[in-house]
Design a protein around this motif. Structure first.
Motif, PDB file in Angstrom:
ATOM      1  N   ASN A   1     -12.215 -15.544  30.354  1.00  0.00           N
ATOM      2  CA  ASN A   1     -11.072 -14.433  30.142  1.00  0.00           C
ATOM      3  C   ASN A   1      -9.736 -14.581  29.585  1.00  0.00           C
ATOM      4  OD1 ASN A   1     -13.295 -12.780  31.473  1.00  0.00           O
ATOM      5  ND2 ASN A   1     -12.499 -12.951  33.412  1.00  0.00           N
ATOM      6  N   GLY A   2      -9.327 -15.994  29.942  1.00  0.00           N
ATOM      7  CA  GLY A   2      -8.129 -16.324  29.578  1.00  0.00           C
ATOM      8  C   GLY A   2      -8.065 -16.544  28.088  1.00  0.00           C
ATOM      9  N   VAL A   3      -9.186 -16.893  27.313  1.00  0.00           N
ATOM     10  CA  VAL A   3      -9.230 -17.173  25.897  1.00  0.00           C
ATOM     11  C   VAL A   3      -8.847 -15.409  25.356  1.00  0.00           C
ATOM     12  CG1 VAL A   3     -10.739 -17.170  23.814  1.00  0.00           C
ATOM     13  CG2 VAL A   3     -10.729 -18.826  25.773  1.00  0.00           C
ATOM     14  N   PHE A   4      -9.632 -14.691  25.985  1.00  0.00           N
ATOM     15  CA  PHE A   4      -9.152 -13.091  25.145  1.00  0.00           C
ATOM     16  C   PHE A   4      -8.047 -12.537  25.773  1.00  0.00           C
ATOM     17  CE2 PHE A   4     -13.885 -13.898  25.245  1.00  0.00           C
ATOM     18  CZ  PHE A   4     -14.383 -13.097  24.072  1.00  0.00           C
ATOM     19  N   ALA A   5      -7.345 -13.015  26.744  1.00  0.00           N
ATOM     20  CA  ALA A   5      -6.128 -12.544  27.493  1.00  0.00           C
ATOM     21  C   ALA A   5      -4.982 -13.026  26.360  1.00  0.00           C
ATOM     22  CB  ALA A   5      -5.816 -13.068  28.646  1.00  0.00           C
ATOM     23  N   ALA A   6      -5.143 -14.520  26.054  1.00  0.00           N
ATOM     24  CA  ALA A   6      -4.101 -15.050  25.315  1.00  0.00           C
ATOM     25  C   ALA A   6      -4.368 -14.610  23.688  1.00  0.00           C
ATOM     26  CB  ALA A   6      -4.618 -16.653  25.175  1.00  0.00           C
ATOM     27  N   MET A   7      -5.361 -14.020  23.356  1.00  0.00           N
ATOM     28  CA  MET A   7      -5.628 -13.443  22.094  1.00  0.00           C
ATOM     29  C   MET A   7      -4.775 -12.300  21.939  1.00  0.00           C
ATOM     30  SD  MET A   7      -6.746 -14.449  19.164  1.00  0.00           S
ATOM     31  CE  MET A   7      -7.150 -13.511  17.527  1.00  0.00           C
ATOM     32  N   PHE A   8      -5.033 -11.538  23.075  1.00  0.00           N
ATOM     33  CA  PHE A   8      -4.344 -10.207  23.161  1.00  0.00           C
ATOM     34  C   PHE A   8      -2.900 -10.371  23.147  1.00  0.00           C
ATOM     35  CE2 PHE A   8      -2.428  -7.302  26.146  1.00  0.00           C
ATOM     36  CZ  PHE A   8      -2.475  -6.140  25.365  1.00  0.00           C
ATOM     37  N   LEU A   9      -2.378 -11.215  23.881  1.00  0.00           N
ATOM     38  CA  LEU A   9      -0.873 -11.354  23.832  1.00  0.00           C
ATOM     39  C   LEU A   9      -0.414 -11.790  22.482  1.00  0.00           C
ATOM     40  CD1 LEU A   9      -0.449 -13.138  27.511  1.00  0.00           C
ATOM     41  CD2 LEU A   9       0.044 -10.807  26.898  1.00  0.00           C
TER      42      LEU A   9
ATOM     43  N   LEU B   1     -11.127  -6.835  22.562  1.00  0.00           N
ATOM     44  CA  LEU B   1     -11.705  -6.924  21.166  1.00  0.00           C
ATOM     45  C   LEU B   1     -11.253  -5.393  20.612  1.00  0.00           C
ATOM     46  CD1 LEU B   1     -14.677  -8.901  21.256  1.00  0.00           C
ATOM     47  CD2 LEU B   1     -12.870  -9.599  20.376  1.00  0.00           C
ATOM     48  N   THR B   2     -11.375  -4.480  21.315  1.00  0.00           N
ATOM     49  CA  THR B   2     -11.193  -2.964  20.559  1.00  0.00           C
ATOM     50  C   THR B   2      -9.553  -2.943  20.706  1.00  0.00           C
ATOM     51  OG1 THR B   2     -13.118  -2.343  21.900  1.00  0.00           O
ATOM     52  CG2 THR B   2     -11.453  -0.682  21.160  1.00  0.00           C
ATOM     53  N   VAL B   3      -8.750  -3.390  21.640  1.00  0.00           N
ATOM     54  CA  VAL B   3      -7.450  -3.070  21.807  1.00  0.00           C
ATOM     55  C   VAL B   3      -6.679  -3.926  20.438  1.00  0.00           C
ATOM     56  CG1 VAL B   3      -5.259  -3.456  22.736  1.00  0.00           C
ATOM     57  CG2 VAL B   3      -7.228  -2.513  23.989  1.00  0.00           C
ATOM     58  N   ASN B   4      -7.242  -5.218  20.311  1.00  0.00           N
ATOM     59  CA  ASN B   4      -7.010  -6.187  19.182  1.00  0.00           C
ATOM     60  C   ASN B   4      -7.077  -5.448  17.826  1.00  0.00           C
ATOM     61  OD1 ASN B   4      -5.708  -7.962  20.697  1.00  0.00           O
ATOM     62  ND2 ASN B   4      -7.140  -9.604  20.268  1.00  0.00           N
ATOM     63  N   PHE B   5      -8.483  -4.778  17.830  1.00  0.00           N
ATOM     64  CA  PHE B   5      -8.613  -4.069  16.357  1.00  0.00           C
ATOM     65  C   PHE B   5      -7.715  -3.056  16.394  1.00  0.00           C
ATOM     66  CE2 PHE B   5     -11.098  -0.826  14.198  1.00  0.00           C
ATOM     67  CZ  PHE B   5     -11.394  -1.471  13.049  1.00  0.00           C
ATOM     68  N   VAL B   6      -7.555  -2.260  17.120  1.00  0.00           N
ATOM     69  CA  VAL B   6      -6.570  -1.163  17.367  1.00  0.00           C
ATOM     70  C   VAL B   6      -5.083  -1.734  16.631  1.00  0.00           C
ATOM     71  CG1 VAL B   6      -5.324   0.918  18.260  1.00  0.00           C
ATOM     72  CG2 VAL B   6      -7.741   0.469  18.759  1.00  0.00           C
ATOM     73  N   LEU B   7      -4.491  -2.654  17.190  1.00  0.00           N
ATOM     74  CA  LEU B   7      -3.254  -3.262  16.891  1.00  0.00           C
ATOM     75  C   LEU B   7      -3.291  -3.599  15.356  1.00  0.00           C
ATOM     76  CD1 LEU B   7      -2.688  -5.116  20.298  1.00  0.00           C
ATOM     77  CD2 LEU B   7      -1.528  -3.087  19.533  1.00  0.00           C
ATOM     78  N   LEU B   8      -4.479  -4.267  15.122  1.00  0.00           N
ATOM     79  CA  LEU B   8      -4.583  -4.654  13.541  1.00  0.00           C
ATOM     80  C   LEU B   8      -4.622  -3.663  12.672  1.00  0.00           C
ATOM     81  CD1 LEU B   8      -6.945  -7.819  13.880  1.00  0.00           C
ATOM     82  CD2 LEU B   8      -4.549  -7.772  13.089  1.00  0.00           C
TER      83      LEU B   8
ATOM     84  N   VAL C   1      -9.046 -12.371  14.670  1.00  0.00           N
ATOM     85  CA  VAL C   1      -9.664 -11.456  15.632  1.00  0.00           C
ATOM     86  C   VAL C   1     -11.010 -11.227  15.279  1.00  0.00           C
ATOM     87  CG1 VAL C   1      -9.083  -9.219  16.471  1.00  0.00           C
ATOM     88  CG2 VAL C   1      -7.306 -10.385  16.192  1.00  0.00           C
ATOM     89  N   PRO C   2     -11.635 -11.077  14.028  1.00  0.00           N
ATOM     90  CA  PRO C   2     -13.008 -10.659  14.022  1.00  0.00           C
ATOM     91  C   PRO C   2     -13.888 -11.952  14.530  1.00  0.00           C
ATOM     92  CG  PRO C   2     -11.696 -10.187  11.888  1.00  0.00           C
ATOM     93  CD  PRO C   2     -10.941 -10.705  12.966  1.00  0.00           C
TER      94      PRO C   2
END
Length: 502
Positions: free
Chosen positions: A296-304, A373-380, A411-412
């Motif tokens: 989970n931390g991998v995705f959390a760090a990617m989101f931040l 992943l969905t939130v990151n895609f929206v941000l991108l 991100v992809p």
């Protein structure tokens, strides 16, 4: 007249049933024990399916007794005052056989084996093919677990491995057992079920995964050391986020390696049931929890990281996130889904060190990761929109462009392995070779994540190169100054550098 027609029909039905019963009693089918009358077939083959299965809590002793002008295997019960036979259609037999198996899953596989034996006799064997012929000297036979068609001399017959050879409910992949028909026209006494060994297939996959993650951790570790070594990187939020992302990927890789090496591989290589996986100890469940937290931390760090990039481009004048907020958000996003998952696993009495999702609770963490992943895609998408507008006015810095290219690539990438894992049906067939390609590709993509992050944000980063070159230049000047300490010629530049050295 109508009554006479009814009587004729009833008599015809009775004659037809009687004829079928006579044919059933007269029909012979071949097993490893020889030719057996159809009326005793289920009792013999049910026993054979049971006798050669070692996955039982206890095994009944059997006795061959004469029965109705033949012989059948039975087990005496109630101080030998009664007995039961191994017929999968007999409820009394099922009530005695079921408790002897370690699980209902394996018991159901025994029933499937017995049913397939019955079908083999009814639909695959005839009065002609159960006996040797010139063309097929090896006749149709039930070999105790599988049904083999007649074979030519000097050939090898292959069939899909029966369900009884697998311990799980789902076949991992399609494997084939084989039975040899010798040149003299006789079957080999034992069928080769060696190729049906699922542990051998799984060991290759897990070993590949361990190697990939270990190499990735080694290649990524210098990037973390570089980010910690230079003060400029320790103070900038952008580099802190990059460093945390690489670090949590390394931790996740190491925890996965420990779990696979100590729990999964140990279970696959063990001959008995006394394994860490079956023991389901608190220690291995805690390890599974922290592994889940790291993933989970991998995705959390990617989101931040993505959120900070969005702020710097879309809202450049907004206040940057504080380090305290970053670590608190990282902790919450990493631990909360894992805590919910662990609570559900505990309530559902999850087994096998929580490594195998036998309770269907994995959706908790999978939903969280897909949301990230969905939130990151929206941000991108929003970042691209702003970048396009700025490009029209030529107001985008080179650093912003570089960071955008890197993030668009990463991100992809972080979604590819989840998409592959979720869509396992994308594999064209269920052969082991195809499934190996699927798993090897998934493991390779997962392992490359940390390496790519390290290369893109550190190893080929010009700012990092500049800091390293400055540090190297200062180190060289310091060493030269110490070696030439007796020299009286100094310049203002060397004085500055000497002050830095000391």
């Amino acid at each position: 007249m109508r009554f006479n027609y009814i009587v004729v029909i009833l008599i015809s039905v009775c004659l037809l049933i009687s004829t079928k019963n006579i044919q059933a009693q007269a029909k012979l089918c071949r097993s490893s024990q020889g030719l057996i009358h159809r009326s005793f077939w289920n009792r013999w083959t049910g026993y054979l399916c049971y006798h050669y299965d070692k996955r039982v809590k206890f095994k009944y002793n059997y006795t061959i007794i004469p029965y109705d002008s033949s012989y059948i295997p039975v087990t005496f019960i109630n101080n030998k005052t009664d007995f039961f036979w191994y017929d999968f259609r007999n409820e009394t037999s099922l009530n005695y056989i079921r408790p002897s198996y370690k699980s209902d899953t394996i018991f159901e596989k025994w029933k499937t084996c017995a049913q397939e034996a019955s079908n083999c006799c009814d639909y695959s064997m005839t009065s002609e093919n159960i006996n040797p012929s010139d063309e097929y000297p090896c006749p149709a036979i039930w070999d105790d677990w599988s049904c083999f068609s007649p074979a030519k001399a000097g050939s090898v017959s292959k069939i899909l491995c029966p369900d009884l050879t697998f311990s799980s409910e789902i076949r991992e992949c399609e494997l084939q057992a084989q039975k040899e028909c010798f040149r003299n026209g006789t079957w080999k006494s034992k069928t080769d079920y060696g190729p049906c060994s699922v542990p051998a297939v799984l060991k290759t996959r897990h070993r590949f995964h361990i190697i990939v993650l270990s190499v990735a951790a080694v290649l990524s570790a210098p990037a973390v050391a570089i980010f910690y070594s230079f003060r400029a990187f320790r103070l900038q939020l952008r580099f802190i986020l990059h460093r945390n992302l690489i670090l949590v990927i390394i931790i996740k890789n190491l925890l996965v390696v420990i779990t696979k090496e100590m729990v999964i591989m140990e279970a696959l290589t063990s001959d008995g049931d006394d394994t860490i996986l079956n023991g389901n100890s608190v220690t291995c469940r805690v390890l599974a929890f922290f592994e889940n937290v790291a993933k989970n931390g991998v995705f959390a760090a990617m989101f931040l990281d993505g959120f900070d990039l969005h702020r710097s481009i879309v809202r450049p004048f907004a206040d940057a996130m504080s380090s305290r907020f970053v670590y608190c958000a990282f902790f919450v996003l990493s631990c909360c889904p894992a805590l919910i998952w662990a609570l559900l696993r505990g309530l559902h009495q999850g087994e096998f060190c929580w490594v195998v999702d036998n309770t269907g609770d994995q959706w908790v963490t999978d939903a969280f990761r897909l949301t990230i992943l969905t939130v990151n895609f929206v941000l991108l998408v929003d970042i691209i929109r702003v970048i396009v507008l700025k490009l029209r006015h030529d107001s985008v810095s080179q650093q912003t462009k570089t960071t955008l290219r890197v993030t668009l690539f990463l991100v992809p990438l972080f979604g590819v392995h989840i998409v592959i894992t979720v869509n396992r049906n994308m594999v064209p067939d269920n052969t082991c070779d195809s499934m190996d390609v699927y798993y090897f590709a998934t493991y390779l993509i997962e392992g490359l994540q940390g390496v790519l992050v390290a290369f893109l944000f550190c190893y080929i980063n010009k700012e990092v190169h500049h800091e390293i070159m400055n540090a190297w230049r200062k180190t060289v000047i310091c060493l030269q100054q110490k070696l030439d300490a007796k020299s009286e010629r100094t310049t203002s530049a060397t004085i500055v550098e000497s002050m830095t050295c000391y």
